[in-house]
Design an enzyme around this catalytic site. Sequence first.
Site, PDB file in Angstrom:
ATOM      1  N   ASP A  60       0.831  -1.301  -0.006  1.00  0.00           N
ATOM      2  CA  ASP A  60      -0.150  -0.061   0.008  1.00  0.00           C
ATOM      3  C   ASP A  60       0.773   1.359   0.027  1.00  0.00           C
ATOM      4  O   ASP A  60       1.781   1.395   0.922  1.00  0.00           O
ATOM      5  CB  ASP A  60      -0.988  -0.048   1.310  1.00  0.00           C
ATOM      6  CG  ASP A  60      -1.753   1.201   1.384  1.00  0.00           C
ATOM      7  OD1 ASP A  60      -1.623   2.238   0.377  1.00  0.00           O
ATOM      8  OD2 ASP A  60      -2.642   1.275   2.193  1.00  0.00           O
ATOM      9  N   SER A 139      -0.549  14.127 -14.005  1.00  0.00           N
ATOM     10  CA  SER A 139      -1.746  14.285 -14.934  1.00  0.00           C
ATOM     11  C   SER A 139      -1.847  15.523 -15.434  1.00  0.00           C
ATOM     12  O   SER A 139      -1.364  16.629 -14.882  1.00  0.00           O
ATOM     13  CB  SER A 139      -2.846  13.825 -14.004  1.00  0.00           C
ATOM     14  OG  SER A 139      -4.037  14.061 -14.905  1.00  0.00           O
ATOM     15  N   TYR A 152      -8.531  14.532  -6.948  1.00  0.00           N
ATOM     16  CA  TYR A 152      -7.555  13.865  -7.590  1.00  0.00           C
ATOM     17  C   TYR A 152      -6.620  14.858  -8.163  1.00  0.00           C
ATOM     18  O   TYR A 152      -5.333  15.097  -8.381  1.00  0.00           O
ATOM     19  CB  TYR A 152      -8.102  13.298  -8.832  1.00  0.00           C
ATOM     20  CG  TYR A 152      -7.496  12.638  -9.687  1.00  0.00           C
ATOM     21  CD1 TYR A 152      -6.610  11.394  -9.663  1.00  0.00           C
ATOM     22  CD2 TYR A 152      -7.014  13.278 -10.964  1.00  0.00           C
ATOM     23  CE1 TYR A 152      -6.194  10.763 -10.422  1.00  0.00           C
ATOM     24  CE2 TYR A 152      -6.385  12.453 -11.979  1.00  0.00           C
ATOM     25  CZ  TYR A 152      -5.764  11.412 -11.717  1.00  0.00           C
ATOM     26  OH  TYR A 152      -4.929  10.828 -12.561  1.00  0.00           O
ATOM     27  N   LYS A 156      -2.626  15.561  -7.901  1.00  0.00           N
ATOM     28  CA  LYS A 156      -1.566  15.471  -8.933  1.00  0.00           C
ATOM     29  C   LYS A 156      -0.834  16.870  -9.004  1.00  0.00           C
ATOM     30  O   LYS A 156       0.396  16.833  -9.528  1.00  0.00           O
ATOM     31  CB  LYS A 156      -2.149  15.393 -10.294  1.00  0.00           C
ATOM     32  CG  LYS A 156      -2.976  13.821 -10.299  1.00  0.00           C
ATOM     33  CD  LYS A 156      -1.942  12.854 -10.234  1.00  0.00           C
ATOM     34  CE  LYS A 156      -2.435  11.456 -10.425  1.00  0.00           C
ATOM     35  NZ  LYS A 156      -1.397  10.481 -10.160  1.00  0.00           N
TER      36      LYS A 156
HETATM   37  N1  LIG Z   1      -5.759   6.422 -17.227  1.00  0.00           N
HETATM   38  C1  LIG Z   1      -5.786   7.999 -17.583  1.00  0.00           C
HETATM   39  O1  LIG Z   1      -6.384   8.266 -18.112  1.00  0.00           O
HETATM   40  C2  LIG Z   1      -4.605   8.695 -16.820  1.00  0.00           C
HETATM   41  C3  LIG Z   1      -4.330   9.947 -17.184  1.00  0.00           C
HETATM   42  C4  LIG Z   1      -3.415  10.726 -16.495  1.00  0.00           C
HETATM   43  C5  LIG Z   1      -2.685  10.124 -15.557  1.00  0.00           C
HETATM   44  N2  LIG Z   1      -2.909   8.800 -15.122  1.00  0.00           N
HETATM   45  C6  LIG Z   1      -2.076   8.386 -13.822  1.00  0.00           C
HETATM   46  O2  LIG Z   1      -1.263   7.310 -14.459  1.00  0.00           O
HETATM   47  C7  LIG Z   1      -1.183   6.478 -13.544  1.00  0.00           C
HETATM   48  C8  LIG Z   1      -1.549   4.856 -13.582  1.00  0.00           C
HETATM   49  O3  LIG Z   1      -2.928   5.068 -13.874  1.00  0.00           O
HETATM   50  P1  LIG Z   1      -3.813   3.884 -14.683  1.00  0.00           P
HETATM   51  O4  LIG Z   1      -4.626   4.409 -15.618  1.00  0.00           O
HETATM   52  O5  LIG Z   1      -2.834   2.954 -15.127  1.00  0.00           O
HETATM   53  O6  LIG Z   1      -4.674   3.191 -13.530  1.00  0.00           O
HETATM   54  P2  LIG Z   1      -5.195   1.575 -13.094  1.00  0.00           P
HETATM   55  O7  LIG Z   1      -6.222   1.813 -12.025  1.00  0.00           O
HETATM   56  O8  LIG Z   1      -5.154   0.829 -14.194  1.00  0.00           O
HETATM   57  O9  LIG Z   1      -3.871   1.332 -12.373  1.00  0.00           O
HETATM   58  C9  LIG Z   1      -3.491   1.851 -10.992  1.00  0.00           C
HETATM   59  C10 LIG Z   1      -3.005   0.582 -10.198  1.00  0.00           C
HETATM   60  O10 LIG Z   1      -2.619   1.217  -8.886  1.00  0.00           O
HETATM   61  C11 LIG Z   1      -3.074   0.117  -7.787  1.00  0.00           C
HETATM   62  N3  LIG Z   1      -3.198   1.082  -6.636  1.00  0.00           N
HETATM   63  C12 LIG Z   1      -4.120   1.805  -6.350  1.00  0.00           C
HETATM   64  N4  LIG Z   1      -4.082   2.327  -4.778  1.00  0.00           N
HETATM   65  C13 LIG Z   1      -3.069   1.531  -4.338  1.00  0.00           C
HETATM   66  C14 LIG Z   1      -2.271   1.562  -3.274  1.00  0.00           C
HETATM   67  N5  LIG Z   1      -2.724   2.606  -2.271  1.00  0.00           N
HETATM   68  N6  LIG Z   1      -1.042   1.133  -3.052  1.00  0.00           N
HETATM   69  C15 LIG Z   1      -0.501   0.270  -4.104  1.00  0.00           C
HETATM   70  N7  LIG Z   1      -1.193   0.377  -5.225  1.00  0.00           N
HETATM   71  C16 LIG Z   1      -2.409   0.896  -5.482  1.00  0.00           C
HETATM   72  C17 LIG Z   1      -4.313  -0.215  -8.408  1.00  0.00           C
HETATM   73  O11 LIG Z   1      -4.520  -1.675  -7.812  1.00  0.00           O
HETATM   74  C18 LIG Z   1      -3.938  -0.495  -9.744  1.00  0.00           C
HETATM   75  O12 LIG Z   1      -3.391  -1.689 -10.187  1.00  0.00           O
HETATM   76  C19 LIG Z   1      -2.114   6.966 -12.285  1.00  0.00           C
HETATM   77  O13 LIG Z   1      -1.088   7.623 -11.454  1.00  0.00           O
HETATM   78  C20 LIG Z   1      -3.054   7.846 -12.740  1.00  0.00           C
HETATM   79  O14 LIG Z   1      -3.257   9.076 -11.960  1.00  0.00           O
HETATM   80  C21 LIG Z   1      -3.960   8.146 -15.669  1.00  0.00           C
END
Ligand SMILES: NC(=O)c1ccc[n+]([C@@H]2O[C@H](COP(=O)([O-])OP(=O)(O)OC[C@H]3O[C@@H](n4cnc5c(N)ncnc54)[C@H](O)[C@@H]3O)[C@@H](O)[C@H]2O)c1
Length: 256
Positions: A60, A139, A152, A156
């Site tokens: 975590d 982000s 959120y 970020k």
């Molecule tokens: N998907 C988008 O459109 C987008 C856009 C901009 C930024 N992001 C950023 O990219 C990154 C990856 O996002 P994603 O889209 O791959 O998301 P995702 O939900 O597919 O993956 C996130 C992972 O983080 C894990 N997680 C959540 N809380 C946790 C914790 N407390 N400890 C450990 N693991 C934890 C989840 O189990 C999951 O496997 C994030 O930082 C997200 O904010 C995503």
Amino acid sequence: MGRVQDKVAIVTGAASGVGKEDAILLAREGARVVLTDLNEEAGRAVAAEIGEQALFVRQDISSEEDWLRVMQLTQERFGGLDILVNNAAILAYGTIEDTTLELWQKIQKINSDGYFLGCKHGLLAMKQRGAGSIINMSSMAGIGGVSSFCAYSASKGAVAAMTRSIAAHCRGKGYKIRCNSIHPDGIKTPMVAGLHTTLKPGQMPAVRERDPKQIMARFAEPQDIANLVLFLASDESRFIQGAELRIDNGYLMWAD
Ligand SMILES: NC(=O)c1ccc[n+]([C@@H]2O[C@H](COP(=O)([O-])OP(=O)(O)OC[C@H]3O[C@@H](n4cnc5c(N)ncnc54)[C@H](O)[C@@H]3O)[C@@H](O)[C@H]2O)c1
């Protein structure tokens, strides 16, 4: 030789989406990778797919105890740390009017405190090595203004400001440790897939009213982000320090 040959990387949130792609690509380019996530089953499956050069640790990111354990296991298995990809995060709908203090604090605890802990302990480990690269997933929400994701966006923004502070610190101290943030727009991952269908009436109207197919067409693939992570992790980016790299297909550009 791979682009990150024999370097040791930690990727948080590596069970899914961008983190999974980061871990696979870094390993393919020669790194030994510690994958962490709350989702043990999926995380172990990705590590197994990578093979010998991968280790999965349940973590975590908001727990300092967990960070200390991840650092210790990384040291024991691979002998040090060169690359930290702070990637795990959570997303939840809420404007300033309907975000509760409880939701606000939950999001800051993971998306902001979790990154602070990663940077702090990651930097301490990299200091022993004499060099390193910290990559923080922020982000476009941390740069622009997004009404639907108040907490959120704030988390970020905190990551981006902390990244600059760490870069300044490393520069001032003469550490060869770089710290940069990445700012994507939408990416096709489980975090956003289906978001438009789960929102209640009145939430994020601009997205609900548009054709979901069109919205997804604007989105990046996880691979697009992983390519930038690989570059920042490698020595090819050795002169990039404290940068906020937008990866948004020109979201802020307009033709006049
Ligand atoms: N998907 C988008 O459109 C987008 C856009 C901009 C930024 N992001 C950023 O990219 C990154 C990856 O996002 P994603 O889209 O791959 O998301 P995702 O939900 O597919 O993956 C996130 C992972 O983080 C894990 N997680 C959540 N809380 C946790 C914790 N407390 N400890 C450990 N693991 C934890 C989840 O189990 C999951 O496997 C994030 O930082 C997200 O904010 C995503």
